[in-house]
Design an enzyme around this catalytic site. Sequence first.
Site, mmCIF file in Angstrom:
data_model
loop_
_atom_site.group_PDB
_atom_site.id
_atom_site.type_symbol
_atom_site.label_atom_id
_atom_site.label_comp_id
_atom_site.label_asym_id
_atom_site.label_seq_id
_atom_site.Cartn_x
_atom_site.Cartn_y
_atom_site.Cartn_z
ATOM 1 N N GLU A 1 -123.340 80.772 34.721
ATOM 2 C CA GLU A 1 -123.521 80.880 33.284
ATOM 3 C C GLU A 1 -122.380 80.110 32.619
ATOM 4 O O GLU A 1 -121.238 80.160 33.091
ATOM 5 C CB GLU A 1 -123.500 82.344 32.841
ATOM 6 C CG GLU A 1 -124.630 83.178 33.412
ATOM 7 C CD GLU A 1 -125.998 82.678 32.978
ATOM 8 O OE1 GLU A 1 -126.136 82.296 31.797
ATOM 9 O OE2 GLU A 1 -126.920 82.649 33.823
ATOM 10 N N ARG B 1 -104.589 68.177 22.151
ATOM 11 C CA ARG B 1 -105.001 68.439 20.769
ATOM 12 C C ARG B 1 -104.196 69.581 20.157
ATOM 13 O O ARG B 1 -103.912 69.591 18.963
ATOM 14 C CB ARG B 1 -106.505 68.732 20.713
ATOM 15 C CG ARG B 1 -107.355 67.469 20.737
ATOM 16 C CD ARG B 1 -108.819 67.781 20.933
ATOM 17 N NE ARG B 1 -109.074 68.150 22.324
ATOM 18 C CZ ARG B 1 -110.170 68.792 22.723
ATOM 19 N NH1 ARG B 1 -111.077 69.155 21.840
ATOM 20 N NH2 ARG B 1 -110.350 69.064 23.999
ATOM 21 N N PHE B 2 -103.814 70.553 20.991
ATOM 22 C CA PHE B 2 -102.963 71.639 20.507
ATOM 23 C C PHE B 2 -101.612 71.088 20.061
ATOM 24 O O PHE B 2 -101.080 71.476 19.016
ATOM 25 C CB PHE B 2 -102.771 72.680 21.609
ATOM 26 C CG PHE B 2 -101.798 73.766 21.263
ATOM 27 C CD1 PHE B 2 -102.195 74.854 20.500
ATOM 28 C CD2 PHE B 2 -100.484 73.707 21.702
ATOM 29 C CE1 PHE B 2 -101.299 75.865 20.169
ATOM 30 C CE2 PHE B 2 -99.572 74.708 21.381
ATOM 31 C CZ PHE B 2 -99.983 75.789 20.611
ATOM 32 N N SER C 1 -107.864 66.596 37.282
ATOM 33 C CA SER C 1 -109.093 66.068 37.865
ATOM 34 C C SER C 1 -108.871 64.729 38.558
ATOM 35 O O SER C 1 -107.835 64.072 38.372
ATOM 36 C CB SER C 1 -110.159 65.893 36.777
ATOM 37 O OG SER C 1 -109.843 64.774 35.960
ATOM 38 N N ASN D 1 -108.198 62.233 35.994
ATOM 39 C CA ASN D 1 -106.920 62.311 35.273
ATOM 40 C C ASN D 1 -105.878 61.333 35.792
ATOM 41 O O ASN D 1 -104.886 61.051 35.097
ATOM 42 C CB ASN D 1 -106.343 63.736 35.336
ATOM 43 C CG ASN D 1 -107.064 64.717 34.443
ATOM 44 O OD1 ASN D 1 -107.075 65.919 34.707
ATOM 45 N ND2 ASN D 1 -107.696 64.235 33.378
ATOM 46 N N ASP E 1 -109.050 72.993 28.777
ATOM 47 C CA ASP E 1 -109.016 71.765 27.984
ATOM 48 C C ASP E 1 -108.440 72.020 26.599
ATOM 49 O O ASP E 1 -108.580 73.116 26.042
ATOM 50 C CB ASP E 1 -110.439 71.207 27.851
ATOM 51 C CG ASP E 1 -110.448 69.760 27.389
ATOM 52 O OD1 ASP E 1 -109.429 69.075 27.563
ATOM 53 O OD2 ASP E 1 -111.478 69.328 26.847
ATOM 54 N N ARG F 1 -119.455 69.963 28.197
ATOM 55 C CA ARG F 1 -119.767 69.337 29.483
ATOM 56 C C ARG F 1 -118.892 69.990 30.540
ATOM 57 O O ARG F 1 -117.877 70.613 30.225
ATOM 58 C CB ARG F 1 -119.528 67.827 29.436
ATOM 59 C CG ARG F 1 -118.144 67.408 28.965
ATOM 60 C CD ARG F 1 -117.971 65.901 28.976
ATOM 61 N NE ARG F 1 -116.651 65.513 28.448
ATOM 62 C CZ ARG F 1 -116.412 65.197 27.184
ATOM 63 N NH1 ARG F 1 -117.408 65.226 26.295
ATOM 64 N NH2 ARG F 1 -115.199 64.856 26.780
#
Length: 249
Positions: free
Chosen positions: A205, A22-23, A63, A66, A18, A192
């Site tokens: 984990e 934004r990058f 996804s 998406n 993800d 999330r």
Amino acid sequence: MTTLDDIHLPQHVAIIMDGNNRFAKKKHLEKGDGHKEGKNTLDPIVEHCRELGVKALTVFAFSSENWNRPQPEVDLLMQLLEQTIYEQIPRMIRFEIALRFIGDRSRLSADLQQLLLSAEAKTAHFNKMTLTIAISYGGMWDIANAAKQIAEKVARQEIRTEEIDTTLFGQYVQLGDLPAVDLLIRTGGDYRISNFLLWQAAYAELYFTNTLWPEFTTQELDQAFKIFTKRERRFGKTSEQILQEKIEK
């Protein structure tokens, strides 16, 4: 100092890649360039996992949700996925990695569906590592799809309802033949799992990082592995039981 040679690595690593958009905004790039940069991040991560002996790496590329993104972005993502697969096939052959795909293929173009089948066939015999790319995938779809398959077999009297348990059900979800996910990594700063591998990562984990996917490095992956090895994985047991089992081994 603890090194990766001293720790027990996860067998199955999953990554939610993800932060591409934004990058692009951060770097003042054109729309879509973040996804292109993100595509280039995957190669060193795959090679590093292969070198360390990780048995399975599963990445979330596109996804079920998406599909709701703007159509130009969806089209670009499909183009990048196709390009990625063409690029990955010779690399998978060179590194002896099996390439697989999970997700609802019915929503993909006929050409892309054929490309997935071809890539899987060409690499199916490799056993050094399995790289799985999730395309048009959602964990809830996965579980519902498994339930549908089992229900059809019950209707044909191939399975009795009293035989259905978690072991049997786990054979029908995607990646049922691979180890359960040990470590799930999400880049980009959100906390999330976004409907990814809900069944397979039931006891995984979790490692969340603010690092945007195009900036995620093998060094941070090593850091995630070191954190993983410090976690006590009890699977419902007590710490005392886990300690006793270690002593007995």
